[in-house]
Design an enzyme around this catalytic site. Sequence first.
Site, PDB file in Angstrom:
ATOM      1  N   TRP A 185     -31.587  19.470 -30.706  1.00  0.00           N
ATOM      2  CA  TRP A 185     -30.987  18.770 -29.567  1.00  0.00           C
ATOM      3  C   TRP A 185     -30.307  19.819 -28.670  1.00  0.00           C
ATOM      4  O   TRP A 185     -29.541  20.661 -29.170  1.00  0.00           O
ATOM      5  CB  TRP A 185     -29.962  17.760 -30.100  1.00  0.00           C
ATOM      6  CG  TRP A 185     -29.251  16.953 -29.065  1.00  0.00           C
ATOM      7  CD1 TRP A 185     -29.805  16.241 -28.047  1.00  0.00           C
ATOM      8  CD2 TRP A 185     -27.832  16.758 -28.962  1.00  0.00           C
ATOM      9  NE1 TRP A 185     -28.829  15.610 -27.321  1.00  0.00           N
ATOM     10  CE2 TRP A 185     -27.608  15.909 -27.860  1.00  0.00           C
ATOM     11  CE3 TRP A 185     -26.730  17.205 -29.700  1.00  0.00           C
ATOM     12  CZ2 TRP A 185     -26.336  15.508 -27.474  1.00  0.00           C
ATOM     13  CZ3 TRP A 185     -25.460  16.807 -29.323  1.00  0.00           C
ATOM     14  CH2 TRP A 185     -25.261  15.962 -28.221  1.00  0.00           C
ATOM     15  N   ASP A 266     -25.743  16.359 -39.039  1.00  0.00           N
ATOM     16  CA  ASP A 266     -25.609  15.611 -37.799  1.00  0.00           C
ATOM     17  C   ASP A 266     -26.386  14.306 -37.988  1.00  0.00           C
ATOM     18  O   ASP A 266     -27.611  14.322 -38.129  1.00  0.00           O
ATOM     19  CB  ASP A 266     -26.206  16.442 -36.646  1.00  0.00           C
ATOM     20  CG  ASP A 266     -26.106  15.726 -35.311  1.00  0.00           C
ATOM     21  OD1 ASP A 266     -25.619  14.573 -35.274  1.00  0.00           O
ATOM     22  OD2 ASP A 266     -26.506  16.320 -34.285  1.00  0.00           O
ATOM     23  N   LYS A 302     -26.599   5.099 -31.103  1.00  0.00           N
ATOM     24  CA  LYS A 302     -27.940   4.489 -31.158  1.00  0.00           C
ATOM     25  C   LYS A 302     -27.965   3.297 -32.105  1.00  0.00           C
ATOM     26  O   LYS A 302     -28.518   2.248 -31.773  1.00  0.00           O
ATOM     27  CB  LYS A 302     -28.976   5.505 -31.634  1.00  0.00           C
ATOM     28  CG  LYS A 302     -28.733   6.925 -31.191  1.00  0.00           C
ATOM     29  CD  LYS A 302     -29.219   7.209 -29.802  1.00  0.00           C
ATOM     30  CE  LYS A 302     -28.707   8.568 -29.368  1.00  0.00           C
ATOM     31  NZ  LYS A 302     -29.327   9.139 -28.236  1.00  0.00           N
TER      32      LYS A 302
END
Length: 456
Positions: A185, A266, A302
Amino acid sequence: MAPSHVQEPSADRRLSTLVRHLLPSSPRRTAAAAAEDSSATLESSPTMASQGCSVFAGLAQAPEDPILGVTVAFNKDPSPNKVNLGVGAYRTEEGKPLVLNVVRRAEQMLVNDPTRYKEYLPITGLADFNKLSAKLIFGADSPAIQENRVATVQCLSGTGSLRVGGEFLARHYHEHTIYIPQPTWGNHVKVFTLSGLTVKTYRYYDPATRGLDLKGFLEDLSSAPTGAIVLLHACAHNPTGVDPTIEEWEQIRQLMRSKSMLPFFDSAYQGFASGSLDKDAQSVRMFVADGGELLMAQSYAKNMGLYGERVGALSIVCGSADVAGRVESQLKLVTRPMISSPPLHGASIVATILKDSEMYHEWTVELKAMADRIISMRQQLFDALKARGTPGDWSHIIKQIGMFTFTGLNSEQVAFMRQEYHIYMTSDGRISMAGLNAKNVNQLADAIHAAVTQLK
Ligand SMILES: Cc1ncc(COP(=O)(O)O)c(C=O)c1O
């Protein structure tokens, strides 16, 4: 004090200027009045007078963020057929953002509760939220939780959790290099560099197979220093959609533990990859089960659709309850000067849902529906490319997992698809599967087909 050559406007004049700015514009506010205001402001500013127009006049225009900049370009496109596959945010089959029913219900309960105030939270955040978040990711029966070895602080979504964790490590951990996957990311490098860590990469993705480069991954960890910090995507690796299998995770775990490396997980997509919260936490739980220490950055952006509410948590699993207490005390020293204390609303929504078994169940059903829709779009895109006889092996579309597919399209092909088909994605060829639906999947397949046949 203003320099003597600059005339200070009188208090009356300042007040009338202020009133004019605060009142809605009226016909009496003429162009001449506006000109008078601006000349008064310019005259009264010594720095502006000496610099010409602004003390920031020498600033260069910063580039757009590589991910969020895709949406900026998308918004400027007047085409009615444009499709945004850049940003990692869920969309319904109708292409609309979604607020989960269970989230709406929790919000209503909070709004209707007259005993609720808007007081500051403690520096560490909402206690219930922290406990329930640790339970969600590590499992209710986690030995680390039962032994009180977990220090959890509420943070600003996943990004804030990574940032607080990074700064804590820069202050208190002996090794200052963090290894992140290549690719990862886009924000990871900036977040960790600004936290005070040195960022290096390990091989992760094999473009030839569009799958995991396990050999490269293990080799790079083997040659990294003992004790190095290693960032791991818990599931649904962004941007590749490629996750290690459980057996591969086991090899990674053994190597990392044998070299006393510190895992920093993460977790931005728990439940979003497979549709199961427990399955998507398996990698993390393997590292907790061995009794070792780790950091965990959790996001509810999300999986609860709470993107803009910025809800997340950083947990540090420690060797003992005593250490966890001291770790928490130091985490407070990181958070306090950064944000003082975290926001109340989003964390209250999460806590309301997680502590009520019926609401929790409703959430898991809605979460699975989102994951299933994405999985079905993978199949539909794969089938559409097959039906067109598009050159290449597109099976990675159905093998990859989570929100993104790393298509393998190059930046030239991406630019072509934007120009000719109004389809927007990041320049590395990553598409957000959540932006696809039955109406636009054929448009995407046509665009990919044209791109790979016309631009090889
Ligand atoms: C891998 C990964 N980590 C962290 C984040 C942070 O997200 P947020 O700060 O919105 O929770 C994202 C968001 O896209 C991500 O993909």
